[in-house]
Design a protein around this motif. Structure first.
Motif, PDB file in Angstrom:
ATOM      1  N   ARG A   7       1.988  -1.117 -14.626  1.00  0.00           N
ATOM      2  CA  ARG A   7       2.321  -1.482 -13.500  1.00  0.00           C
ATOM      3  C   ARG A   7       3.625  -0.089 -13.397  1.00  0.00           C
ATOM      4  N   GLU A  37      -1.596 -11.389  -6.675  1.00  0.00           N
ATOM      5  CA  GLU A  37      -1.954 -10.320  -6.286  1.00  0.00           C
ATOM      6  C   GLU A  37      -2.510 -10.722  -4.683  1.00  0.00           C
ATOM      7  N   ARG A  38      -2.243  -9.439  -4.167  1.00  0.00           N
ATOM      8  CA  ARG A  38      -2.384  -9.943  -2.184  1.00  0.00           C
ATOM      9  C   ARG A  38      -4.249  -9.420  -2.355  1.00  0.00           C
ATOM     10  N   HIS A  47      -9.989  -6.440  -0.786  1.00  0.00           N
ATOM     11  CA  HIS A  47      -8.487  -4.898  -0.762  1.00  0.00           C
ATOM     12  C   HIS A  47      -7.363  -5.587  -2.049  1.00  0.00           C
ATOM     13  N   THR A  49      -4.207  -5.548  -3.972  1.00  0.00           N
ATOM     14  CA  THR A  49      -2.507  -5.032  -5.186  1.00  0.00           C
ATOM     15  C   THR A  49      -2.079  -5.652  -5.339  1.00  0.00           C
ATOM     16  N   SER A 124       2.971   2.939  -2.471  1.00  0.00           N
ATOM     17  CA  SER A 124       2.172   3.032  -2.498  1.00  0.00           C
ATOM     18  C   SER A 124       1.537   2.341  -1.437  1.00  0.00           C
ATOM     19  N   ASN A 125       1.772   2.003  -1.032  1.00  0.00           N
ATOM     20  CA  ASN A 125       0.943   1.334   0.942  1.00  0.00           C
ATOM     21  C   ASN A 125       1.803   1.644   2.222  1.00  0.00           C
TER      22      ASN A 125
END
Length: 194
Positions: A7, A37-38, A47, A49, A124-125
Motif C-alpha cells: 500500500r 477490498e471494494r 474492478h 480497489t 488513486s480514484n
C-alpha cells in the motif's frame, strides 16, 4: 490463491486473486465472498480497489451522519457503501447514497430508488469518480451526484440535465452547500474533515 501487495503508506495487505476469466455475471459477482477490498462489476469485468484510508472512511461517516436525519425526515434513507445496480451487469459501491426507504434486507438497490450518490475522491480514484463513474451515474439517471474532493476540500454538486450532469455548485471550505433536494441539509466542507 492470494498475493501480497504494498500500500502507499508501506503497509502490506493480502489481496484475493480470482482464478477465473470473465465476463462475470451479476449472480457470480454477488456470490463472491466479502473482502476488505471494494469489488464492483462493470459490464462483466470486476474492478477491485483496496479498502479506503481511515481519513476517507471518516469523511464518509461524517457525510452519512450529516445526511441521515434529513433523509429520515422525508421518508428516505442515507447509507454507506451499498450495492447499487445501475443496469444489468453494472453494480457499484458508492461511498454514500440517499435512497427510497425500500427496506433494509436487500442486497442490491436499483438506480431508480437512488436520489443522490456521493463519492469521496482520493489520489488513486479521482479520475474514475470525475469521469467514468460520473458518466455511469448519469446514464443510470441518478438525479444528483456529489463529489467530495479530499485534496482541495471542495464539494462539487452536479444535477442531471438530460443525459449528462451539469455542475450546480462548488463549495469551498468556509462556505456552505445548502441542499433542498432530495433532502434539506447544510453541508460544510470542513465538517467532513474533522
Amino acid at each position: 490463491m492470494a498475493a501480497t501487495t504494498m500500500r502507499p503508506e508501506g503497509a502490506t495487505t493480502t489481496v484475493a486473486m480470482i482464478d477465473r476469466a470473465g465476463p462475470w455475471t451479476e449472480e457470480e459477482y454477488l456470490a463472491l465472498d466479502q473482502t476488505s477490498e471494494r469489488v464492483e462489476l462493470f459490464d462483466g469485468s470486476l474492478h477491485m480497489t483496496p479498502a479506503p484510508t481511515l481519513r476517507h472512511q471518516n469523511m464518509s461517516a461524517e457525510l452519512w451522519l450529516t445526511l441521515r436525519s434529513a433523509a429520515r425526515a422525508v421518508g428516505l434513507r442515507a447509507l454507506e457503501a451499498i450495492n447499487v445496480r445501475l443496469r444489468d451487469a453494472r453494480l457499484v459501491i458508492p461511498d454514500v447514497v440517499v435512497i427510497d426507504d425500500i427496506g433494509l434486507d436487500r442486497l442490491v438497490v436499483d438506480a431508480p430508488s437512488v436520489h443522490l450518490i456521493a463519492e469521496i475522491t482520493s489520489a488513486s480514484n479521482a479520475a474514475a469518480d470525475k469521469v467514468f463513474k460520473m458518466h455511469c451515474y448519469a446514464a443510470a439517471k441518478i438525479g444528483r451526484y456529489l463529489i467530495v474532493e479530499q485534496d482541495t476540500k471542495n464539494l462539487r454538486l452536479y444535477r442531471l440535465r438530460g443525459v449528462s450532469y451539469v455542475e450546480h455548485a462548488v463549495v469551498r471550505p468556509g462556505e456552505v452547500l445548502r441542499l433542498t433536494e432530495p433532502v434539506a441539509v447544510d453541508i460544510r466542507p470542513e465538517d467532513l474533515h474533522t
